[in-house]
Design a protein around this motif. Structure first.
Motif, PDB file in Angstrom:
ATOM      1  N   THR A  59       4.214 -10.580   0.016  1.00 46.42           N
ATOM      2  CA  THR A  59       4.290  -9.985  -1.145  1.00 46.42           C
ATOM      3  C   THR A  59       3.016  -9.030  -1.578  1.00 46.42           C
ATOM      4  OG1 THR A  59       5.955 -11.432  -2.474  1.00 46.42           O
ATOM      5  CG2 THR A  59       5.228  -9.827  -3.698  1.00 46.42           C
ATOM      6  N   LEU A  60       3.532  -7.695  -1.867  1.00 43.66           N
ATOM      7  CA  LEU A  60       2.354  -6.954  -2.278  1.00 43.66           C
ATOM      8  C   LEU A  60       2.150  -7.121  -3.856  1.00 43.66           C
ATOM      9  CD1 LEU A  60       0.236  -4.654  -1.334  1.00 43.66           C
ATOM     10  CD2 LEU A  60       2.062  -2.954  -2.057  1.00 43.66           C
ATOM     11  N   ALA A  61       0.880  -7.594  -4.087  1.00 38.35           N
ATOM     12  CA  ALA A  61       0.545  -7.646  -5.451  1.00 38.35           C
ATOM     13  C   ALA A  61      -0.434  -6.184  -5.844  1.00 38.35           C
ATOM     14  CB  ALA A  61      -0.098  -8.957  -5.859  1.00 38.35           C
ATOM     15  N   LEU A  62      -0.005  -5.348  -6.651  1.00 36.99           N
ATOM     16  CA  LEU A  62      -0.838  -4.525  -7.404  1.00 36.99           C
ATOM     17  C   LEU A  62      -1.553  -4.916  -8.399  1.00 36.99           C
ATOM     18  CD1 LEU A  62       1.764  -1.664  -6.684  1.00 36.99           C
ATOM     19  CD2 LEU A  62      -0.123  -2.311  -5.079  1.00 36.99           C
ATOM     20  N   ILE A  63      -2.758  -5.248  -8.343  1.00 32.29           N
ATOM     21  CA  ILE A  63      -3.596  -5.942  -9.335  1.00 32.29           C
ATOM     22  C   ILE A  63      -4.529  -4.996 -10.286  1.00 32.29           C
ATOM     23  CG2 ILE A  63      -5.450  -7.631  -9.855  1.00 32.29           C
ATOM     24  CD1 ILE A  63      -4.332  -9.231  -7.096  1.00 32.29           C
ATOM     25  N   THR A  64      -4.482  -4.834 -11.572  1.00 35.54           N
ATOM     26  CA  THR A  64      -5.232  -4.213 -12.242  1.00 35.54           C
ATOM     27  C   THR A  64      -5.938  -4.941 -13.221  1.00 35.54           C
ATOM     28  OG1 THR A  64      -3.553  -3.813 -13.718  1.00 35.54           O
ATOM     29  CG2 THR A  64      -3.680  -2.006 -12.223  1.00 35.54           C
ATOM     30  N   PHE A  65      -7.075  -4.657 -13.795  1.00 36.88           N
ATOM     31  CA  PHE A  65      -7.652  -5.164 -14.876  1.00 36.88           C
ATOM     32  C   PHE A  65      -7.782  -4.708 -16.105  1.00 36.88           C
ATOM     33  CE2 PHE A  65      -9.190  -6.800 -10.848  1.00 36.88           C
ATOM     34  CZ  PHE A  65      -8.835  -8.241 -11.163  1.00 36.88           C
ATOM     35  N   ARG A  66      -7.531  -3.204 -16.257  1.00 34.18           N
ATOM     36  CA  ARG A  66      -7.653  -2.393 -17.251  1.00 34.18           C
ATOM     37  C   ARG A  66      -6.517  -1.494 -17.447  1.00 34.18           C
ATOM     38  NH1 ARG A  66     -12.632  -3.257 -15.213  1.00 34.18           N
ATOM     39  NH2 ARG A  66     -14.051  -3.516 -16.581  1.00 34.18           N
ATOM     40  N   SER A  67      -5.968  -0.882 -18.613  1.00 37.12           N
ATOM     41  CA  SER A  67      -5.160  -0.012 -18.641  1.00 37.12           C
ATOM     42  C   SER A  67      -5.445   1.267 -18.013  1.00 37.12           C
ATOM     43  CB  SER A  67      -4.809   0.254 -20.216  1.00 37.12           C
ATOM     44  OG  SER A  67      -5.753   0.491 -21.009  1.00 37.12           O
ATOM     45  N   THR A  68      -6.635   1.554 -18.008  1.00 40.81           N
ATOM     46  CA  THR A  68      -7.185   2.875 -17.553  1.00 40.81           C
ATOM     47  C   THR A  68      -6.938   3.142 -15.780  1.00 40.81           C
ATOM     48  OG1 THR A  68      -9.269   2.342 -17.341  1.00 40.81           O
ATOM     49  CG2 THR A  68      -8.704   3.223 -19.389  1.00 40.81           C
ATOM     50  N   GLN A  69      -6.599   1.791 -15.009  1.00 39.38           N
ATOM     51  CA  GLN A  69      -6.462   1.701 -13.941  1.00 39.38           C
ATOM     52  C   GLN A  69      -4.774   2.062 -13.628  1.00 39.38           C
ATOM     53  OE1 GLN A  69      -7.899  -2.091 -13.387  1.00 39.38           O
ATOM     54  NE2 GLN A  69      -9.974  -1.499 -12.733  1.00 39.38           N
ATOM     55  N   ILE A  73      -2.850   2.673  -9.351  1.00 36.18           N
ATOM     56  CA  ILE A  73      -1.876   1.737  -9.000  1.00 36.18           C
ATOM     57  C   ILE A  73      -0.621   2.751  -8.820  1.00 36.18           C
ATOM     58  CG2 ILE A  73      -0.062   0.040  -9.771  1.00 36.18           C
ATOM     59  CD1 ILE A  73      -2.734  -1.122  -8.692  1.00 36.18           C
ATOM     60  N   ASP A  74      -0.367   3.679  -9.499  1.00 36.93           N
ATOM     61  CA  ASP A  74       0.673   4.521  -9.412  1.00 36.93           C
ATOM     62  C   ASP A  74       0.643   5.142  -8.004  1.00 36.93           C
ATOM     63  OD1 ASP A  74       1.775   3.907 -11.895  1.00 36.93           O
ATOM     64  OD2 ASP A  74       1.153   5.612 -12.957  1.00 36.93           O
ATOM     65  N   SER A  75      -0.799   5.492  -7.654  1.00 36.56           N
ATOM     66  CA  SER A  75      -0.910   6.240  -6.483  1.00 36.56           C
ATOM     67  C   SER A  75      -0.429   5.149  -5.313  1.00 36.56           C
ATOM     68  CB  SER A  75      -2.494   6.696  -6.360  1.00 36.56           C
ATOM     69  OG  SER A  75      -3.401   5.599  -6.089  1.00 36.56           O
ATOM     70  N   TRP A  76      -0.843   3.878  -5.258  1.00 39.89           N
ATOM     71  CA  TRP A  76      -0.427   3.009  -4.373  1.00 39.89           C
ATOM     72  C   TRP A  76       1.420   3.089  -4.430  1.00 39.89           C
ATOM     73  CZ3 TRP A  76      -2.815   1.110  -0.435  1.00 39.89           C
ATOM     74  CH2 TRP A  76      -4.175   1.060  -0.451  1.00 39.89           C
ATOM     75  N   VAL A  77       1.841   2.851  -5.431  1.00 33.57           N
ATOM     76  CA  VAL A  77       3.379   2.975  -5.609  1.00 33.57           C
ATOM     77  C   VAL A  77       4.187   4.280  -4.840  1.00 33.57           C
ATOM     78  CG1 VAL A  77       5.447   2.955  -7.308  1.00 33.57           C
ATOM     79  CG2 VAL A  77       3.613   1.336  -7.598  1.00 33.57           C
ATOM     80  N   GLN A  78       3.344   5.306  -5.146  1.00 36.35           N
ATOM     81  CA  GLN A  78       4.022   6.765  -4.721  1.00 36.35           C
ATOM     82  C   GLN A  78       3.745   6.854  -3.021  1.00 36.35           C
ATOM     83  OE1 GLN A  78       2.297   9.568  -7.170  1.00 36.35           O
ATOM     84  NE2 GLN A  78       3.588   8.865  -9.039  1.00 36.35           N
ATOM     85  N   LEU A 159      -3.408 -12.300   2.880  1.00 33.69           N
ATOM     86  CA  LEU A 159      -3.668 -12.101   3.950  1.00 33.69           C
ATOM     87  C   LEU A 159      -4.221 -10.755   4.284  1.00 33.69           C
ATOM     88  CD1 LEU A 159       0.114 -13.059   4.510  1.00 33.69           C
ATOM     89  CD2 LEU A 159      -1.994 -14.545   5.046  1.00 33.69           C
ATOM     90  N   ALA A 160      -4.236  -9.849   3.318  1.00 31.80           N
ATOM     91  CA  ALA A 160      -4.850  -8.298   3.320  1.00 31.80           C
ATOM     92  C   ALA A 160      -5.174  -7.818   2.198  1.00 31.80           C
ATOM     93  CB  ALA A 160      -3.800  -7.416   4.228  1.00 31.80           C
ATOM     94  N   ARG A 161      -6.191  -6.871   1.812  1.00 35.17           N
ATOM     95  CA  ARG A 161      -6.291  -6.444   0.634  1.00 35.17           C
ATOM     96  C   ARG A 161      -7.045  -5.021   0.941  1.00 35.17           C
ATOM     97  NH1 ARG A 161      -9.989 -10.602   0.068  1.00 35.17           N
ATOM     98  NH2 ARG A 161     -12.144 -10.035   0.759  1.00 35.17           N
ATOM     99  N   ALA A 162      -6.721  -4.264  -0.152  1.00 33.08           N
ATOM    100  CA  ALA A 162      -7.279  -2.817  -0.097  1.00 33.08           C
ATOM    101  C   ALA A 162      -7.694  -2.661  -1.494  1.00 33.08           C
ATOM    102  CB  ALA A 162      -6.642  -1.702   0.463  1.00 33.08           C
ATOM    103  N   LYS A 170      -5.677   2.647   4.743  1.00 24.00           N
ATOM    104  CA  LYS A 170      -5.419   1.238   4.119  1.00 24.00           C
ATOM    105  C   LYS A 170      -4.244   0.842   4.052  1.00 24.00           C
ATOM    106  CE  LYS A 170      -9.866   1.630   1.427  1.00 24.00           C
ATOM    107  NZ  LYS A 170     -10.326   1.769   0.153  1.00 24.00           N
ATOM    108  N   ALA A 171      -3.312   1.859   3.544  1.00 19.47           N
ATOM    109  CA  ALA A 171      -1.795   1.565   3.325  1.00 19.47           C
ATOM    110  C   ALA A 171      -0.982   1.258   4.622  1.00 19.47           C
ATOM    111  CB  ALA A 171      -1.141   2.768   2.715  1.00 19.47           C
ATOM    112  N   HIS A 172      -1.591   1.807   5.797  1.00 26.07           N
ATOM    113  CA  HIS A 172      -0.952   1.492   6.928  1.00 26.07           C
ATOM    114  C   HIS A 172      -1.321   0.081   7.551  1.00 26.07           C
ATOM    115  CE1 HIS A 172       0.304   1.860  11.226  1.00 26.07           C
ATOM    116  NE2 HIS A 172      -0.598   1.411  11.421  1.00 26.07           N
ATOM    117  N   LYS A 173      -2.525  -0.354   7.172  1.00 22.19           N
ATOM    118  CA  LYS A 173      -2.787  -1.622   7.369  1.00 22.19           C
ATOM    119  C   LYS A 173      -2.086  -2.901   6.632  1.00 22.19           C
ATOM    120  CE  LYS A 173      -7.265  -0.172   9.402  1.00 22.19           C
ATOM    121  NZ  LYS A 173      -8.546  -0.102   9.175  1.00 22.19           N
TER     122      LYS A 173
END
Length: 183
Positions: A59-69, A73-78, A159-162, A170-173
């Protein structure tokens, strides 16, 4: 005679040292990190045991720590076209310092509900109320100043992280790791 004993002793010490170093050497799990186990619930009110209850073996977990981030994360989703790609199981995982009471957690969840009104967004959003520093260390993340796209399995192994905003290389990996099958 002394030479034989000395040579044997040196050899035994060398073998013992080699075995000790082999056991102490970092392995993939303690280098990449491991997501701690915890119970959470999605904003859609579905309970989820992390990591055993993840939606897929990878599973891909898109992890944030602040609302300003959120924009990162939206850039990864898109960039990964996650809304249109059913082959990738993914979650948004904001990691928040636990305020210590259910009333305070409810206030935070209410703010998140306003920011994510769609049912499909709420089903993928799993707020994690914990100690951020401890979570960051356990998961093998550098700090809370960046967002992370992390591939985890149901054992919690990273297993992997960016980190940072979307990057095609990074997305390809990450995609390769996500779609890899363990046999």
């Amino acid at each position: 005679m002394k030479t034989t004993w000395t040579s044997t002793l040196i050899w035994l010490l060398a073998v013992s040292l080699a075995l000790g170093l082999a056991l102490a050497a970092p392995n993939e799990k303690n280098v990449m990190g491991q997501l701690p186990s915890f119970m959470a619930r999605t904003l859609g009110e579905q309970p989820m045991a992390i990591p055993g209850g993840l939606p897929a073996e990878r599973t891909l977990a898109l992890i944030t720590f602040r609302s300003t981030q959120r924009a990162h994360i939206d850039s990864w989703v898109q960039g990964l076209n996650l809304h249109a790609d059913p082959a990738i199981a993914w979650l948004r995982m904001p990691v928040l310092n636990d305020p210590g009471s259910s009333a305070a957690r409810n206030v935070i969840e209410t703010k998140l509900l306003r920011n994510y009104p769609a049912a499909d967004e709420r089903a993928r959003l799993v707020p994690v109320f914990t100690d951020r520093a401890r979570f960051t260390r356990a998961a093998g993340l550098d700090d809370t100043d960046q967002v992370y796209a992390v591939v985890i399995n149901r054992q919690g192994d990273v297993l992997a992280r960016a980190q940072g905003a979307f990057d095609a290389d990074k997305a390809h990996k990450l995609r390769e790791t996500l779609l890899q099958h363990d046999f």
